[in-house]
Write a protein that holds these residues in place. Structure first.
Motif, PDB file in Angstrom:
ATOM      1  N   GLY A 132     -52.308 -34.174 -19.554  1.00 52.74           N
ATOM      2  CA  GLY A 132     -52.798 -33.055 -19.048  1.00 52.74           C
ATOM      3  C   GLY A 132     -51.787 -32.555 -17.763  1.00 52.74           C
ATOM      4  O   GLY A 132     -50.905 -32.453 -17.899  1.00 52.74           O
ATOM      5  N   GLU A 133     -52.692 -33.814 -17.040  1.00 48.31           N
ATOM      6  CA  GLU A 133     -51.886 -33.203 -15.256  1.00 48.31           C
ATOM      7  C   GLU A 133     -50.014 -33.757 -15.962  1.00 48.31           C
ATOM      8  O   GLU A 133     -49.544 -32.782 -14.083  1.00 48.31           O
ATOM      9  CB  GLU A 133     -52.237 -34.204 -14.481  1.00 48.31           C
ATOM     10  CG  GLU A 133     -53.146 -33.153 -13.467  1.00 48.31           C
ATOM     11  CD  GLU A 133     -53.428 -34.675 -12.394  1.00 48.31           C
ATOM     12  OE1 GLU A 133     -52.884 -34.317 -11.287  1.00 48.31           O
ATOM     13  OE2 GLU A 133     -54.341 -35.197 -12.802  1.00 48.31           O
ATOM     14  N   ILE A 134     -49.793 -34.803 -16.239  1.00 46.95           N
ATOM     15  CA  ILE A 134     -48.349 -34.879 -16.090  1.00 46.95           C
ATOM     16  C   ILE A 134     -47.460 -34.170 -17.034  1.00 46.95           C
ATOM     17  O   ILE A 134     -45.933 -33.848 -16.173  1.00 46.95           O
ATOM     18  CB  ILE A 134     -48.564 -36.595 -16.628  1.00 46.95           C
ATOM     19  CG1 ILE A 134     -48.623 -36.720 -18.236  1.00 46.95           C
ATOM     20  CG2 ILE A 134     -49.360 -37.945 -16.144  1.00 46.95           C
ATOM     21  CD1 ILE A 134     -48.433 -37.841 -18.939  1.00 46.95           C
ATOM     22  N   GLY A 135     -47.883 -33.612 -17.528  1.00 45.97           N
ATOM     23  CA  GLY A 135     -47.190 -32.683 -18.281  1.00 45.97           C
ATOM     24  C   GLY A 135     -46.700 -31.333 -17.612  1.00 45.97           C
ATOM     25  O   GLY A 135     -45.623 -30.636 -17.676  1.00 45.97           O
ATOM     26  N   PHE A 178     -40.730 -37.016 -17.003  1.00 48.67           N
ATOM     27  CA  PHE A 178     -40.371 -38.004 -18.225  1.00 48.67           C
ATOM     28  C   PHE A 178     -40.552 -38.822 -17.321  1.00 48.67           C
ATOM     29  O   PHE A 178     -41.541 -39.882 -18.165  1.00 48.67           O
ATOM     30  CB  PHE A 178     -39.044 -38.027 -18.448  1.00 48.67           C
ATOM     31  CG  PHE A 178     -38.101 -36.812 -19.055  1.00 48.67           C
ATOM     32  CD1 PHE A 178     -38.575 -37.113 -20.086  1.00 48.67           C
ATOM     33  CD2 PHE A 178     -36.729 -36.015 -18.595  1.00 48.67           C
ATOM     34  CE1 PHE A 178     -38.031 -35.631 -21.279  1.00 48.67           C
ATOM     35  CE2 PHE A 178     -37.232 -34.950 -19.524  1.00 48.67           C
ATOM     36  CZ  PHE A 178     -37.229 -35.060 -20.852  1.00 48.67           C
ATOM     37  N   LYS A 179     -40.414 -39.438 -16.205  1.00 54.04           N
ATOM     38  CA  LYS A 179     -40.225 -40.488 -15.263  1.00 54.04           C
ATOM     39  C   LYS A 179     -42.480 -41.075 -15.751  1.00 54.04           C
ATOM     40  O   LYS A 179     -42.746 -41.907 -16.383  1.00 54.04           O
ATOM     41  CB  LYS A 179     -40.914 -40.678 -14.120  1.00 54.04           C
ATOM     42  CG  LYS A 179     -40.580 -41.327 -13.295  1.00 54.04           C
ATOM     43  CD  LYS A 179     -40.707 -41.826 -11.887  1.00 54.04           C
ATOM     44  CE  LYS A 179     -42.063 -41.669 -10.909  1.00 54.04           C
ATOM     45  NZ  LYS A 179     -42.041 -41.092  -9.763  1.00 54.04           N
ATOM     46  N   PHE A 180     -42.837 -39.716 -15.936  1.00 48.51           N
ATOM     47  CA  PHE A 180     -44.277 -40.065 -15.895  1.00 48.51           C
ATOM     48  C   PHE A 180     -44.718 -40.537 -17.485  1.00 48.51           C
ATOM     49  O   PHE A 180     -45.556 -41.165 -17.977  1.00 48.51           O
ATOM     50  CB  PHE A 180     -45.181 -37.952 -15.538  1.00 48.51           C
ATOM     51  CG  PHE A 180     -45.202 -38.814 -14.098  1.00 48.51           C
ATOM     52  CD1 PHE A 180     -46.576 -39.258 -13.492  1.00 48.51           C
ATOM     53  CD2 PHE A 180     -44.103 -38.236 -13.949  1.00 48.51           C
ATOM     54  CE1 PHE A 180     -47.011 -39.118 -12.565  1.00 48.51           C
ATOM     55  CE2 PHE A 180     -44.903 -38.468 -11.659  1.00 48.51           C
ATOM     56  CZ  PHE A 180     -45.815 -38.310 -11.765  1.00 48.51           C
ATOM     57  N   VAL A 219     -46.183 -43.813 -22.092  1.00 42.37           N
ATOM     58  CA  VAL A 219     -46.003 -45.165 -23.047  1.00 42.37           C
ATOM     59  C   VAL A 219     -45.921 -46.109 -22.740  1.00 42.37           C
ATOM     60  O   VAL A 219     -46.316 -47.321 -23.893  1.00 42.37           O
ATOM     61  CB  VAL A 219     -44.707 -44.285 -23.319  1.00 42.37           C
ATOM     62  CG1 VAL A 219     -43.995 -45.624 -24.524  1.00 42.37           C
ATOM     63  CG2 VAL A 219     -44.484 -42.794 -23.347  1.00 42.37           C
ATOM     64  N   PHE A 220     -45.674 -46.868 -21.440  1.00 41.12           N
ATOM     65  CA  PHE A 220     -45.657 -48.049 -21.218  1.00 41.12           C
ATOM     66  C   PHE A 220     -46.480 -48.741 -21.217  1.00 41.12           C
ATOM     67  O   PHE A 220     -47.296 -49.521 -21.565  1.00 41.12           O
ATOM     68  CB  PHE A 220     -44.247 -48.223 -19.937  1.00 41.12           C
ATOM     69  CG  PHE A 220     -44.507 -49.538 -19.741  1.00 41.12           C
ATOM     70  CD1 PHE A 220     -43.277 -50.509 -20.172  1.00 41.12           C
ATOM     71  CD2 PHE A 220     -45.748 -50.055 -18.841  1.00 41.12           C
ATOM     72  CE1 PHE A 220     -43.127 -51.647 -19.647  1.00 41.12           C
ATOM     73  CE2 PHE A 220     -45.795 -51.586 -18.413  1.00 41.12           C
ATOM     74  CZ  PHE A 220     -44.359 -52.178 -19.158  1.00 41.12           C
ATOM     75  N   GLN A 221     -47.461 -47.894 -20.875  1.00 42.74           N
ATOM     76  CA  GLN A 221     -48.982 -48.386 -20.270  1.00 42.74           C
ATOM     77  C   GLN A 221     -49.732 -48.657 -22.055  1.00 42.74           C
ATOM     78  O   GLN A 221     -50.135 -49.522 -22.001  1.00 42.74           O
ATOM     79  CB  GLN A 221     -49.755 -47.674 -19.204  1.00 42.74           C
ATOM     80  CG  GLN A 221     -49.515 -47.455 -17.993  1.00 42.74           C
ATOM     81  CD  GLN A 221     -49.430 -48.892 -17.951  1.00 42.74           C
ATOM     82  OE1 GLN A 221     -50.048 -49.956 -17.923  1.00 42.74           O
ATOM     83  NE2 GLN A 221     -48.094 -49.283 -16.969  1.00 42.74           N
TER      84      GLN A 221
END
Ligand code: ATP
Ligand code: MG
Length: 396
Positions: free
Chosen positions: A10-13, A20-22, A27-29
């Motif tokens: 949600g929010e990170i969109g 991109f950082k978010f 993806v990393f997590q």
């Protein structure tokens, strides 16, 4: 027969350039939590979502394990288990959808709508045509089912990319922001109910955690320490790898006990905990302290007490439970899985040295005056405690 998950956030969109950082952090997590599983997964960013795939359908156990992991990743709003269509033709789509219905919807008295989306615009058949054609196939195969384009019980979603994915349900994620997008804080972790929940709440906003536990052997047992380690372990499922600092606080407590009025012990002790925690935080790149305090819960958590405790350090102290009722904290700890461990009956250092009638309205000036009784040895005791800081790395 699921072999993919479409992950919605949600929010990170909506974070503009930071987006991109978010997304990369998310993806990393996701990769991090899936890594320990026996299955290999591909995790990629696709427009506005993350796609997790594996090369063959998951069995029930694997599916459950994967879902448990994904539900603990901050930043995920919804997890949609998906089937991968084994081909690219309309017939391939239809047969996957029909089998999906057969396997997942034993009761066919449902209304539905088919909703195709071409992420891959070069796909030769238009969405409307796919919707109509798949809808028809469903009605033919399952005559009890009905179309409802306005308010269907179920949406059958068809996502067309390099492969085609079919899904019909969404499972709620934790929400929040991905770890690693908001720096690191140091949680004062006791064996109680509150502090693990406080750590979870702060971490949910993308903050990574280190923890410090003030241990008071032999007044507190190894089992009390084990309990704290176990809590840090449970927390690390959400918060990633945690460095747990174990500080031997016994000599400091005994010294305070010896030199200061007993009704002020708790508050003075808490002030020294904050001072030591601040030192550890600064040495380890943490930008704030986190505690499980909540206004009025105990004598050391009245506004006056919090005012007095806070004055002991200069770093921001985050108290995410400040306005929570105890029952709300308990509910949250049950939800995140720390409750059963927290209620094990081993004493911590606060309970042992606690006075019968601790001050509820400490006066900062008087407290500071009494702290002068400690001038002779306290600095040395703090340095020794910090020198002997034992650090355990917990979680992956
Ligand atoms: P908790 O359930 O988290 O133990 P509590 O209601 O027992 O909290 P206190 O004992 O007053 O409250 O502690 C307040 C906060 O201080 C805790 O939430 C925790 O963050 C920190 N704290 C207390 N004791 C310790 C300890 N031995 N080691 C590390 N932090 C501690
Ligand atoms: Mg406690």
């Amino acid at each position: 027969m699921f072999s993919a998950f479409l992950i919605k956030y949600g929010e990170i969109g909506v974070k503009g350039k930071n987006r991109f950082k978010f997304e990369d952090a998310l993806v990393f997590q996701i990769k991090r939590v899936l890594e320990p599983l026996d299955r290999a997964f591909d995790v990629v960013r696709i427009d506005g979502r993350i796609l997790v795939t594996t090369d063959s359908p998951l069995n029930e156990i694997e599916y459950d394990e994967t879902l448990v992991k994904l539900k603990k990743v901050f930043g995920i709003v919804e997890i949609c288990p998906a089937e991968t269509v084994p081909g690219m033709t309309l017939d391939d789509i239809k047969s996957t959808v029909l089998r999906h219905i057969d396997e997942n919807f034993p009761d066919k008295k449902i209304t539905f709508k088919v909703n195709a989306r071409r992420g891959n615009k070069s796909y030769p058949i238009h969405s409307m045509e796919i919707n109509a054609s798949v809808g028809e196939a469903i009605l033919e195969a399952f005559p009890e089912m009905r179309v409802d384009v306005h308010n269907p019980d179920i949406y059958f979603k068809i996502d067309i990319r390099d492969s085609i994915y079919v899904y019909s349900k969404g499972i709620k994620g934790t929400g929040g922001l991905p770890l690693g997008t908001n720096g690191r804080a140091l949680l004062l972790l006791s064996g109680g109910i509150d502090s693990p929940v406080a750590g979870y709440m702060i971490s949910k906003r993308g903050v990574e955690l280190d923890c410090v536990y003030f241990n008071a052997p032999p007044y507190t047992s190894d089992r009390a320490l084990q309990k704290v380690k176990d809590l840090a372990r449970i927390l690390s499922d959400y918060s990633g790898k945690i460095n747990l600092h174990i500080i031997n606080f016994t000599d400091i407590q005994l010294y305070i006990y010896d030199k200061c009025p007993h009704d002020e012990l708790t508050i003075i002790m808490r002030r020294f905990m904050m001072k030591i925690a601040e030192r550890i935080a600064r040495a380890n790149g943490c930008l704030g302290l986190v505690t499980g305090e909540s206004i009025g819960q105990v004598a050391s958590q009245t506004l006056k007490s919090l005012f007095t405790t806070d004055e002991a350090c200069t770093m921001p102290v985050y108290r995410p439970l400040i306005a929570f009722d105890k029952q709300e904290i308990v509910d949250k700890s049950e939800e995140i899985g720390t409750y059963e461990t927290s209620i094990l009956p081993y004493e911590d250092c606060c309970t042992i040295f606690v006075a019968k009638h601790p001050v509820t309205k400490p006066n900062l000036n008087i407290i500071k005056l009494h702290e002068q009784n400690l001038n002779e040895k306290i600095d040395e005791l703090i340095e020794t405690a910090l020198d002997k800081d034992e650090v355990l790395s917990i979680g992956v």
